[in-house]
Write a protein that holds these residues in place. Structure first.
Motif, PDB file in Angstrom:
ATOM      1  N   PRO A 167       0.886  -1.318  -0.007  1.00  0.00           N
ATOM      2  CA  PRO A 167      -0.159  -0.084  -0.057  1.00  0.00           C
ATOM      3  C   PRO A 167       0.966   1.202  -0.045  1.00  0.00           C
ATOM      4  CG  PRO A 167      -0.043  -1.113   2.122  1.00  0.00           C
ATOM      5  CD  PRO A 167       0.663  -1.946   1.213  1.00  0.00           C
ATOM      6  N   ASN A 168       0.493   2.158  -0.783  1.00  0.00           N
ATOM      7  CA  ASN A 168       0.972   3.559  -0.853  1.00  0.00           C
ATOM      8  C   ASN A 168       0.301   4.389   0.391  1.00  0.00           C
ATOM      9  OD1 ASN A 168       2.039   6.058  -1.235  1.00  0.00           O
ATOM     10  ND2 ASN A 168       0.796   6.502  -3.022  1.00  0.00           N
ATOM     11  N   LEU A 169       1.023   4.726   1.571  1.00  0.00           N
ATOM     12  CA  LEU A 169       0.502   5.317   2.608  1.00  0.00           C
ATOM     13  C   LEU A 169       0.648   6.618   2.403  1.00  0.00           C
ATOM     14  CD1 LEU A 169       2.093   2.897   5.302  1.00  0.00           C
ATOM     15  CD2 LEU A 169      -0.318   2.822   4.255  1.00  0.00           C
ATOM     16  N   ALA A 170       1.173   7.407   1.311  1.00  0.00           N
ATOM     17  CA  ALA A 170       0.754   8.757   1.220  1.00  0.00           C
ATOM     18  C   ALA A 170       1.362   9.661   2.475  1.00  0.00           C
ATOM     19  CB  ALA A 170      -0.518   9.228   0.733  1.00  0.00           C
ATOM     20  N   ASN A 171       2.291   9.330   3.039  1.00  0.00           N
ATOM     21  CA  ASN A 171       2.927   9.952   4.232  1.00  0.00           C
ATOM     22  C   ASN A 171       2.145  10.234   5.481  1.00  0.00           C
ATOM     23  OD1 ASN A 171       5.355  10.445   3.145  1.00  0.00           O
ATOM     24  ND2 ASN A 171       4.515  12.225   1.896  1.00  0.00           N
ATOM     25  N   ILE A 172       0.726   9.583   5.439  1.00  0.00           N
ATOM     26  CA  ILE A 172      -0.168   9.525   6.622  1.00  0.00           C
ATOM     27  C   ILE A 172       0.407   9.337   7.772  1.00  0.00           C
ATOM     28  CG2 ILE A 172      -2.338   8.675   7.268  1.00  0.00           C
ATOM     29  CD1 ILE A 172      -2.955  10.341   5.077  1.00  0.00           C
ATOM     30  N   PRO A 173       1.279   8.359   7.945  1.00  0.00           N
ATOM     31  CA  PRO A 173       1.880   8.199   9.487  1.00  0.00           C
ATOM     32  C   PRO A 173       2.687   9.104   9.832  1.00  0.00           C
ATOM     33  CG  PRO A 173       2.065   6.378   7.967  1.00  0.00           C
ATOM     34  CD  PRO A 173       1.688   7.481   7.065  1.00  0.00           C
ATOM     35  N   LYS A 174       3.108  10.233   8.997  1.00  0.00           N
ATOM     36  CA  LYS A 174       3.954  11.282   9.445  1.00  0.00           C
ATOM     37  C   LYS A 174       3.133  12.465   9.958  1.00  0.00           C
ATOM     38  CE  LYS A 174       7.503   9.706   6.188  1.00  0.00           C
ATOM     39  NZ  LYS A 174       8.553  10.469   5.332  1.00  0.00           N
ATOM     40  N   LEU A 175       1.662  12.654   9.615  1.00  0.00           N
ATOM     41  CA  LEU A 175       0.853  13.742  10.041  1.00  0.00           C
ATOM     42  C   LEU A 175       0.872  13.788  11.618  1.00  0.00           C
ATOM     43  CD1 LEU A 175      -1.729  13.447   7.396  1.00  0.00           C
ATOM     44  CD2 LEU A 175      -0.074  15.006   7.403  1.00  0.00           C
ATOM     45  N   PRO A 176       0.789  15.060  12.052  1.00  0.00           N
ATOM     46  CA  PRO A 176       0.716  15.296  13.354  1.00  0.00           C
ATOM     47  C   PRO A 176      -0.469  14.917  14.010  1.00  0.00           C
ATOM     48  CG  PRO A 176       1.383  17.211  12.228  1.00  0.00           C
ATOM     49  CD  PRO A 176       1.032  16.287  11.201  1.00  0.00           C
ATOM     50  N   GLY A 177      -0.520  14.379  15.230  1.00  0.00           N
ATOM     51  CA  GLY A 177      -1.701  14.026  15.988  1.00  0.00           C
ATOM     52  C   GLY A 177      -2.245  12.790  15.537  1.00  0.00           C
ATOM     53  N   ILE A 178      -1.598  12.067  14.655  1.00  0.00           N
ATOM     54  CA  ILE A 178      -2.168  10.714  14.338  1.00  0.00           C
ATOM     55  C   ILE A 178      -2.326   9.845  15.555  1.00  0.00           C
ATOM     56  CG2 ILE A 178       0.018   9.696  13.508  1.00  0.00           C
ATOM     57  CD1 ILE A 178      -1.400   8.400  11.191  1.00  0.00           C
ATOM     58  N   ASP A 179      -1.147   9.870  16.479  1.00  0.00           N
ATOM     59  CA  ASP A 179      -1.337   8.982  17.496  1.00  0.00           C
ATOM     60  C   ASP A 179      -2.480   9.069  18.375  1.00  0.00           C
ATOM     61  OD1 ASP A 179       0.911   7.837  16.689  1.00  0.00           O
ATOM     62  OD2 ASP A 179       2.425   9.013  17.906  1.00  0.00           O
ATOM     63  N   ARG A 180      -3.110  10.110  18.694  1.00  0.00           N
ATOM     64  CA  ARG A 180      -4.040  10.567  19.091  1.00  0.00           C
ATOM     65  C   ARG A 180      -5.552  10.379  18.692  1.00  0.00           C
ATOM     66  NH1 ARG A 180      -2.146  16.079  18.870  1.00  0.00           N
ATOM     67  NH2 ARG A 180      -3.684  17.354  17.915  1.00  0.00           N
ATOM     68  N   PHE A 181      -5.574  10.313  17.448  1.00  0.00           N
ATOM     69  CA  PHE A 181      -6.585  10.036  16.864  1.00  0.00           C
ATOM     70  C   PHE A 181      -7.484   8.786  17.295  1.00  0.00           C
ATOM     71  CE2 PHE A 181      -8.937   8.134  12.928  1.00  0.00           C
ATOM     72  CZ  PHE A 181      -9.833   9.529  12.777  1.00  0.00           C
ATOM     73  N   GLY A 182      -8.795   8.977  17.385  1.00  0.00           N
ATOM     74  CA  GLY A 182      -9.461   7.735  18.291  1.00  0.00           C
ATOM     75  C   GLY A 182     -10.241   6.960  17.197  1.00  0.00           C
ATOM     76  N   GLY A 183     -10.343   7.307  16.052  1.00  0.00           N
ATOM     77  CA  GLY A 183     -10.988   6.358  15.163  1.00  0.00           C
ATOM     78  C   GLY A 183      -9.914   5.528  14.483  1.00  0.00           C
ATOM     79  N   ARG A 184     -10.560   4.860  13.388  1.00  0.00           N
ATOM     80  CA  ARG A 184      -9.890   3.952  12.421  1.00  0.00           C
ATOM     81  C   ARG A 184      -9.377   4.357  11.160  1.00  0.00           C
ATOM     82  NH1 ARG A 184     -10.976  -1.734  11.971  1.00  0.00           N
ATOM     83  NH2 ARG A 184      -9.241  -2.493  10.895  1.00  0.00           N
ATOM     84  N   ILE A 185      -7.952   4.022  11.063  1.00  0.00           N
ATOM     85  CA  ILE A 185      -7.162   4.435   9.700  1.00  0.00           C
ATOM     86  C   ILE A 185      -7.187   3.255   8.923  1.00  0.00           C
ATOM     87  CG2 ILE A 185      -5.631   5.536   8.467  1.00  0.00           C
ATOM     88  CD1 ILE A 185      -5.080   7.027  11.119  1.00  0.00           C
ATOM     89  N   ILE A 186      -7.669   3.000   7.684  1.00  0.00           N
ATOM     90  CA  ILE A 186      -7.513   1.776   7.077  1.00  0.00           C
ATOM     91  C   ILE A 186      -7.494   1.942   5.532  1.00  0.00           C
ATOM     92  CG2 ILE A 186     -10.094   1.676   6.656  1.00  0.00           C
ATOM     93  CD1 ILE A 186      -9.717  -1.421   6.949  1.00  0.00           C
ATOM     94  N   HIS A 187      -6.236   1.085   5.104  1.00  0.00           N
ATOM     95  CA  HIS A 187      -5.998   1.267   3.792  1.00  0.00           C
ATOM     96  C   HIS A 187      -6.936   0.302   2.930  1.00  0.00           C
ATOM     97  CE1 HIS A 187      -3.827   1.186  -0.285  1.00  0.00           C
ATOM     98  NE2 HIS A 187      -3.511   2.116   0.073  1.00  0.00           N
ATOM     99  N   THR A 188      -7.330   0.526   1.709  1.00  0.00           N
ATOM    100  CA  THR A 188      -8.183  -0.151   1.054  1.00  0.00           C
ATOM    101  C   THR A 188      -7.691  -1.508   0.730  1.00  0.00           C
ATOM    102  OG1 THR A 188      -7.662   0.933  -1.145  1.00  0.00           O
ATOM    103  CG2 THR A 188      -9.579   1.658  -0.294  1.00  0.00           C
ATOM    104  N   LEU A 189      -6.412  -1.686   0.583  1.00  0.00           N
ATOM    105  CA  LEU A 189      -5.909  -2.990   0.491  1.00  0.00           C
ATOM    106  C   LEU A 189      -5.824  -3.819   1.783  1.00  0.00           C
ATOM    107  CD1 LEU A 189      -3.930  -4.642  -1.964  1.00  0.00           C
ATOM    108  CD2 LEU A 189      -1.979  -3.724  -0.534  1.00  0.00           C
ATOM    109  N   ASP A 190      -6.317  -3.204   2.938  1.00  0.00           N
ATOM    110  CA  ASP A 190      -6.287  -4.188   4.033  1.00  0.00           C
ATOM    111  C   ASP A 190      -7.605  -3.867   4.479  1.00  0.00           C
ATOM    112  OD1 ASP A 190      -3.378  -4.914   4.038  1.00  0.00           O
ATOM    113  OD2 ASP A 190      -2.961  -2.837   4.560  1.00  0.00           O
ATOM    114  N   TRP A 191      -8.587  -3.893   3.677  1.00  0.00           N
ATOM    115  CA  TRP A 191      -9.932  -3.791   4.247  1.00  0.00           C
ATOM    116  C   TRP A 191     -10.538  -4.905   5.240  1.00  0.00           C
ATOM    117  CZ3 TRP A 191     -12.663   0.646   3.737  1.00  0.00           C
ATOM    118  CH2 TRP A 191     -13.952   0.524   4.242  1.00  0.00           C
ATOM    119  N   ASP A 192     -11.283  -4.371   6.286  1.00  0.00           N
ATOM    120  CA  ASP A 192     -11.890  -5.174   7.479  1.00  0.00           C
ATOM    121  C   ASP A 192     -13.210  -5.147   7.188  1.00  0.00           C
ATOM    122  OD1 ASP A 192     -12.563  -6.395   9.499  1.00  0.00           O
ATOM    123  OD2 ASP A 192     -11.702  -4.862  10.944  1.00  0.00           O
ATOM    124  N   ASP A 193     -13.663  -6.374   6.807  1.00  0.00           N
ATOM    125  CA  ASP A 193     -15.315  -6.457   6.424  1.00  0.00           C
ATOM    126  C   ASP A 193     -16.181  -6.286   7.766  1.00  0.00           C
ATOM    127  OD1 ASP A 193     -14.795  -7.355   3.867  1.00  0.00           O
ATOM    128  OD2 ASP A 193     -14.468  -9.643   4.308  1.00  0.00           O
TER     129      ASP A 193
END
Length: 501
Positions: A162-188
């Protein structure tokens, strides 16, 4: 006989197989079927990292996943389906098609699932490839193994990282309370009911995901789509009325009228192949296409998005997006399309920044869907391949300016190693299966004398490999890739994968 794995673990030398095929997607299955059918040879083994056939079509499970090439053309010419339910079948239907092909050609006994190949090493003394890897066992245990093969066919594809498009480097990602998911790793099991969803991306995957998130059973509360740049969108293949007629009558007709499936496939092939001459190689054709697409945008999409949906790149610089329901979904009040950048994560929201004026806007978010495609900067990054004189494939490609092959299937210094779907072998205007089958056709001719024992090795010459790459670059002069895509650097020996803004 014992050997040592990368981590020093004991490895059992277990077997020899004349032909080893890596990957059980379309390429690997096509190669195996034709080797059986054309050469009458069944002493080969296909190694697949997943637990079933299908490759990317088994891996992809995101909402709306479907084929964006007309179904008759997105099937193997020697194994035509007479039962496609629609022109744009779902990923699940394509998976069923591949299962059917394997059953018809009795391929399952030739496939070893849950097996990942990590090392290929050419041994000069025996003129064989030593193949090393591991089997995935229960509870995520790995059993290392190695074997020898006369011939190796890499059919692993390139859509698995997956191309993560620099998302892991964005500020505040560690405190995000929701779910981040790439389409390649979709959770049914992911529950989207009433949730505020952010979709990052505007390519083929995003165009399928956005409409599907709005519909049952997902029923998202809102969808905000972040678009870095507008793609060129091809209008629907046929009108809804004609599509309904196709779905109602075509399956019955192809089952009862001999050769109709093949004739239909040939007609669609001619139509899609004409795109190359009309768009990629003709500035006049591109101008006409632009006008057609812009009219389509104004007809189908809301007026508020007309300006940002008009692409600022030349036609053909990026893969076309086939519009099935994307533009229509933009009329839904739950959808918002923006070119703003994702700047900061908060616990239950994200902050967007207007790329032009710098204004920031906070919007609620519980789910972030990354429809950002794949990282294809490196072919087969998890597999080390070493040929004659200790030459490693990735290092050789780096020295030459980028991945390159002769006729798309062979590399000098790597005897009896063949690649399907490798560098300079795919396209953006028609079905990739056309290219795969062309490669398999060459492969059958090369394998026959090896199987018959007439020769022991087959290796392309260095000058032939480099001349072929230069020929490809020269042939692209005057096409959109040289005249229109000035933001991509193309070296004389191959694309080096570096983008310049």
């Amino acid at each position: 006989m014992k050997d040592t794995g990368r981590d020093g673990s004991s490895v059992e030398e277990i077997d020899f197989i004349p032909i080893a095929i890596i990957g059980a997607g379309f390429s690997g299955i096509a190669a195996g079927c034709r080797i059986k059918e054309k050469l009458g040879f069944s002493q080969f083994k296909i190694f697949e990292r997943m637990d079933g056939v299908g490759g990317v079509w088994r891996k992809q499970r995101y909402p709306g996943v479907a084929c964006d090439i007309p179904a008759p053309l997105y099937s193997l010419s020697f194994a035509q389906s007479t039962g496609w339910s629609t022109l744009t079948p779902s990923g699940e239907e394509i998976q069923c098609y591949l299962d059917g092909v394997c059953k018809k050609y009795e391929m399952i006994n030739n496939i070893q699932f849950n097996t990942e190949i990590t090392d290929l090493n050419w041994e000069e003394s025996s003129s064989r490839w030593k193949i090393s890897g591991f089997r995935l066992q229960r509870e995520k245990e790995r059993e290392l193994f190695s074997l020898y093969a006369n011939v190796v066919i890499i059919a692993a594809g390139k859509f698995y990282s997956p191309n993560l498009a620099n998302i892991p480097k964005l500020p505040g990602i560690d405190r995000f309370g929701g779910r981040i998911i790439h389409t390649l790793d979709w959770d049914d099991s992911l529950n989207l009911e009433g949730k505020d969803v952010i979709v990052v991306g505007s390519g083929c995957t995003a165009a399928q995901v956005v409409p599907s998130l709005l519909a049952s059973p997902h029923n998202a509360g809102s969808v905000t789509q972040l678009m870095r740049s507008a793609p060129w969108v091809r209008p629907k293949f046929i009108s809804e009325r004609l599509m309904s007629m196709w779905e109602q009558y075509m399956p019955w007709l192809t089952r009862h009228i001999p050769f109709l499936a093949g004739i239909t496939r040939m007609i669609i092939f001619v139509i899609t192949e004409s795109y190359y001459y009309l768009l990629f190689a003709s500035s006049i054709g591109r101008t006409r296409f632009k006008r057609h697409v812009l009219r389509y945008i104004h007809r189908e999409a809301p007026a508020e998005y007309h300006e940002i949906l008009a692409p600022d790149c030349e036609v053909g610089c990026k893969r076309f997006v086939q519009d099935i329901a994307w533009y229509e979904s933009l009329n839904d009040p739950r959808v918002h399309l923006t070119t703003a950048n994702l700047k900061v994560f908060e616990e239950n929201a994200v902050v967007l920044e207007d790329r032009h004026c710098g204004l920031e806007k906070r919007i609620p978010a519980q789910i972030v869907v990354l429809a950002t495609g794949y990282d294809i900067s490196t072919f087969y990054p998890s597999m080390s391949t070493t040929g004659r004189d200790g030459v490693e494939l990735h290092r050789l490609w780096t020295e030459r300016g980028g991945p390159q092959t002769y006729l798309g299937i062979a590399v000098d210094k790597f005897p009896n190693l063949f690649i399907l779907g490798g560098p300079n072998s795919t396209n953006g205007h028609t079905s990739v299966l056309i290219n795969i089958e062309n490669g398999v056709g060459y492969l059958i001719q090369l394998l026959k004398p090896i199987i018959m024992g007439d020769i022991s090795t087959c290796e392309v010459k260095t000058d032939a490999c480099t001349r072929w790459t230069s020929k490809i670059q020269d042939a692209s002069n005057g096409s959109v890739w040289k005249t229109g895509c000035s933001n991509w650097y193309i070296s004389k020996t191959g694309w080096n994968g570096t983008a310049y803004p």
